[in-house]
Design a protein around this motif. Structure first.
Motif, mmCIF file in Angstrom:
data_model
loop_
_atom_site.group_PDB
_atom_site.id
_atom_site.type_symbol
_atom_site.label_atom_id
_atom_site.label_comp_id
_atom_site.label_asym_id
_atom_site.label_seq_id
_atom_site.Cartn_x
_atom_site.Cartn_y
_atom_site.Cartn_z
ATOM 1 N N SER A 42 44.633 0.482 33.768
ATOM 2 C CA SER A 42 44.351 1.816 33.273
ATOM 3 C C SER A 42 43.824 2.908 33.861
ATOM 4 O O SER A 42 44.344 4.074 33.706
ATOM 5 C CB SER A 42 43.618 1.543 31.770
ATOM 6 O OG SER A 42 42.223 1.302 32.297
ATOM 7 N N LEU A 43 43.693 2.651 35.183
ATOM 8 C CA LEU A 43 43.122 3.587 36.111
ATOM 9 C C LEU A 43 44.206 4.051 36.938
ATOM 10 O O LEU A 43 44.636 3.138 37.663
ATOM 11 C CB LEU A 43 41.827 3.093 37.043
ATOM 12 C CG LEU A 43 40.760 2.723 36.548
ATOM 13 C CD1 LEU A 43 39.723 2.132 37.513
ATOM 14 C CD2 LEU A 43 39.979 3.955 35.853
ATOM 15 N N PRO A 44 44.662 5.342 36.918
ATOM 16 C CA PRO A 44 45.834 5.662 37.818
ATOM 17 C C PRO A 44 45.602 5.609 39.259
ATOM 18 O O PRO A 44 44.278 6.028 39.768
ATOM 19 C CB PRO A 44 46.058 7.146 37.509
ATOM 20 C CG PRO A 44 44.805 7.527 36.614
ATOM 21 C CD PRO A 44 44.244 6.414 36.228
ATOM 22 N N GLY A 45 46.249 5.100 39.965
ATOM 23 C CA GLY A 45 45.985 5.086 41.645
ATOM 24 C C GLY A 45 45.347 3.745 41.986
ATOM 25 O O GLY A 45 44.932 3.813 43.214
ATOM 26 N N ILE A 46 44.936 2.907 41.174
ATOM 27 C CA ILE A 46 44.211 1.639 41.445
ATOM 28 C C ILE A 46 45.190 0.733 40.848
ATOM 29 O O ILE A 46 45.826 0.554 39.866
ATOM 30 C CB ILE A 46 42.940 1.608 40.622
ATOM 31 C CG1 ILE A 46 41.894 2.662 41.393
ATOM 32 C CG2 ILE A 46 42.576 0.129 41.101
ATOM 33 C CD1 ILE A 46 41.474 2.328 42.646
ATOM 34 N N THR A 47 45.417 -0.620 41.722
ATOM 35 C CA THR A 47 46.359 -1.661 41.196
ATOM 36 C C THR A 47 45.919 -2.945 41.747
ATOM 37 O O THR A 47 45.318 -3.067 42.670
ATOM 38 C CB THR A 47 47.976 -1.311 41.565
ATOM 39 O OG1 THR A 47 48.780 -2.294 40.763
ATOM 40 C CG2 THR A 47 48.160 -1.463 43.082
ATOM 41 N N LYS A 48 45.849 -3.993 40.826
ATOM 42 C CA LYS A 48 45.330 -5.349 41.085
ATOM 43 C C LYS A 48 46.472 -6.164 41.575
ATOM 44 O O LYS A 48 47.472 -5.996 40.649
ATOM 45 C CB LYS A 48 44.624 -5.853 40.194
ATOM 46 C CG LYS A 48 44.064 -7.227 40.310
ATOM 47 C CD LYS A 48 43.211 -7.694 39.165
ATOM 48 C CE LYS A 48 42.544 -9.096 39.297
ATOM 49 N NZ LYS A 48 41.926 -9.524 38.215
ATOM 50 N N VAL A 49 46.647 -6.682 42.611
ATOM 51 C CA VAL A 49 47.692 -7.608 43.044
ATOM 52 C C VAL A 49 47.392 -9.012 43.149
ATOM 53 O O VAL A 49 46.694 -9.135 44.187
ATOM 54 C CB VAL A 49 48.721 -6.777 44.110
ATOM 55 C CG1 VAL A 49 49.770 -7.696 44.463
ATOM 56 C CG2 VAL A 49 49.113 -5.556 43.836
ATOM 57 N N ALA B 147 51.716 10.135 46.661
ATOM 58 C CA ALA B 147 53.013 10.026 46.350
ATOM 59 C C ALA B 147 53.104 8.801 45.414
ATOM 60 O O ALA B 147 54.043 8.975 44.448
ATOM 61 C CB ALA B 147 53.782 9.725 47.807
ATOM 62 N N SER B 148 52.656 7.539 45.568
ATOM 63 C CA SER B 148 52.728 6.531 44.812
ATOM 64 C C SER B 148 52.385 6.878 43.346
ATOM 65 O O SER B 148 52.825 6.775 42.323
ATOM 66 C CB SER B 148 52.072 5.234 45.337
ATOM 67 O OG SER B 148 52.768 4.974 46.547
ATOM 68 N N ILE B 149 51.092 7.568 43.301
ATOM 69 C CA ILE B 149 50.545 7.938 42.029
ATOM 70 C C ILE B 149 51.446 8.973 41.395
ATOM 71 O O ILE B 149 51.643 8.708 40.219
ATOM 72 C CB ILE B 149 49.176 8.435 42.256
ATOM 73 C CG1 ILE B 149 48.245 7.554 42.712
ATOM 74 C CG2 ILE B 149 48.627 9.269 40.968
ATOM 75 C CD1 ILE B 149 46.665 8.269 43.240
ATOM 76 N N ARG B 150 52.016 9.847 41.939
ATOM 77 C CA ARG B 150 52.893 11.056 41.400
ATOM 78 C C ARG B 150 54.167 10.051 40.932
ATOM 79 O O ARG B 150 54.534 10.245 39.589
ATOM 80 C CB ARG B 150 53.547 12.239 42.333
ATOM 81 C CG ARG B 150 52.411 13.237 42.256
ATOM 82 C CD ARG B 150 52.969 14.362 42.806
ATOM 83 N NE ARG B 150 52.084 14.532 43.931
ATOM 84 C CZ ARG B 150 52.203 14.742 45.385
ATOM 85 N NH1 ARG B 150 53.549 14.080 45.700
ATOM 86 N NH2 ARG B 150 51.442 14.699 46.083
ATOM 87 N N ALA B 151 54.714 8.967 41.802
ATOM 88 C CA ALA B 151 55.897 8.343 41.359
ATOM 89 C C ALA B 151 55.629 7.761 40.255
ATOM 90 O O ALA B 151 56.429 7.418 39.246
ATOM 91 C CB ALA B 151 56.473 7.538 42.445
ATOM 92 N N ASP B 152 54.444 6.846 40.055
ATOM 93 C CA ASP B 152 54.182 5.957 39.038
ATOM 94 C C ASP B 152 53.978 7.084 37.745
ATOM 95 O O ASP B 152 54.486 6.601 36.513
ATOM 96 C CB ASP B 152 52.771 5.352 38.994
ATOM 97 C CG ASP B 152 52.920 4.261 40.119
ATOM 98 O OD1 ASP B 152 54.067 3.941 40.527
ATOM 99 O OD2 ASP B 152 51.754 3.953 40.447
ATOM 100 N N GLN B 153 53.182 8.354 37.892
ATOM 101 C CA GLN B 153 53.122 9.117 36.652
ATOM 102 C C GLN B 153 54.711 9.547 36.163
ATOM 103 O O GLN B 153 54.807 9.511 34.828
ATOM 104 C CB GLN B 153 52.309 10.414 37.078
ATOM 105 C CG GLN B 153 50.934 10.225 37.283
ATOM 106 C CD GLN B 153 50.140 10.996 37.844
ATOM 107 O OE1 GLN B 153 50.704 12.039 38.505
ATOM 108 N NE2 GLN B 153 48.765 10.891 37.536
ATOM 109 N N ILE B 154 55.506 10.034 37.035
ATOM 110 C CA ILE B 154 56.803 10.393 36.764
ATOM 111 C C ILE B 154 57.693 9.167 35.877
ATOM 112 O O ILE B 154 58.325 9.459 34.606
ATOM 113 C CB ILE B 154 57.569 10.638 37.987
ATOM 114 C CG1 ILE B 154 57.216 12.337 38.456
ATOM 115 C CG2 ILE B 154 58.931 10.906 37.629
ATOM 116 C CD1 ILE B 154 57.490 12.338 39.702
ATOM 117 N N LYS B 155 57.420 7.804 36.326
ATOM 118 C CA LYS B 155 57.845 6.880 35.828
ATOM 119 C C LYS B 155 57.416 6.534 34.462
ATOM 120 O O LYS B 155 58.258 6.309 33.327
ATOM 121 C CB LYS B 155 57.723 5.637 36.705
ATOM 122 C CG LYS B 155 58.460 4.229 36.126
ATOM 123 C CD LYS B 155 58.162 3.221 37.266
ATOM 124 C CE LYS B 155 58.584 1.900 36.682
ATOM 125 N NZ LYS B 155 58.482 0.638 37.490
#
Length: 144
Positions: free
Chosen positions: A6-13, A86-94
């Motif tokens: 749920s946190l934008p910009g943080i991802t768990k892999v 850039a990744s955060i923006r791309a995720d938000q656009i998606k």
């Protein structure tokens, strides 16, 4: 496997045992190259390692030590990444595109449901009118 957090910009892999494929800039935790698992799991250059298997990472030597421990443990382990802008923006656009698509599908379903309801109501009204006309015709014949 990449988790949707749920946190934008943080991802768990989640990484499996074996070569992780991460390369980072000396003295930092920013990813400078990806191969093997990291590439297959969608990790991008510019992301930064934030936590490995529950251990907060602030320096490159900490990342190296924790990754070695995880690799030697022979089990799956998780890494949290901070994404670049850039990744955060791309995720938000998606996400916005998916939201718009879902909304459009809901609107279309609502329109279709309304049209079907109108057709059903019209058919029921027509059937009721025909039945009323037949009854009236019958009573007209009886009274004539």
């Amino acid at each position: 496997m990449m988790d949707d957090n749920s946190l934008p910009g943080i991802t768990k892999v989640w990484f499996a045992m074996g070569a992780h494929g991460l390369q980072w800039k000396p003295g930092s935790t920013e990813i400078s190259g990806v191969s093997c698992q990291a590439r297959l799991l969608g990790i991008k250059e510019g992301w930064a390692i934030s936590m490995i298997n529950g251990v907060p990472i602030t320096e490159s030597h900490m990342a190296w030590n924790e990754l070695l421990k995880c690799k030697k443990a022979g089990q799956k382990y998780s890494i949290y990444f901070r994404k670049d802008e850039a990744s955060i923006r791309a995720d938000q656009i998606k996400a916005e595109a998916e939201r718009a698509k879902r909304q459009k599908a809901q609107d279309e379903a609502r329109r279709r449901e309304m049209a079907e309801r109108k057709i059903r109501e019209d058919a029921e009204k027509k059937r009721a009118d025909e039945q009323a006309a037949k009854k009236q015709e019958y009573w007209d014949k009886q009274n004539a």
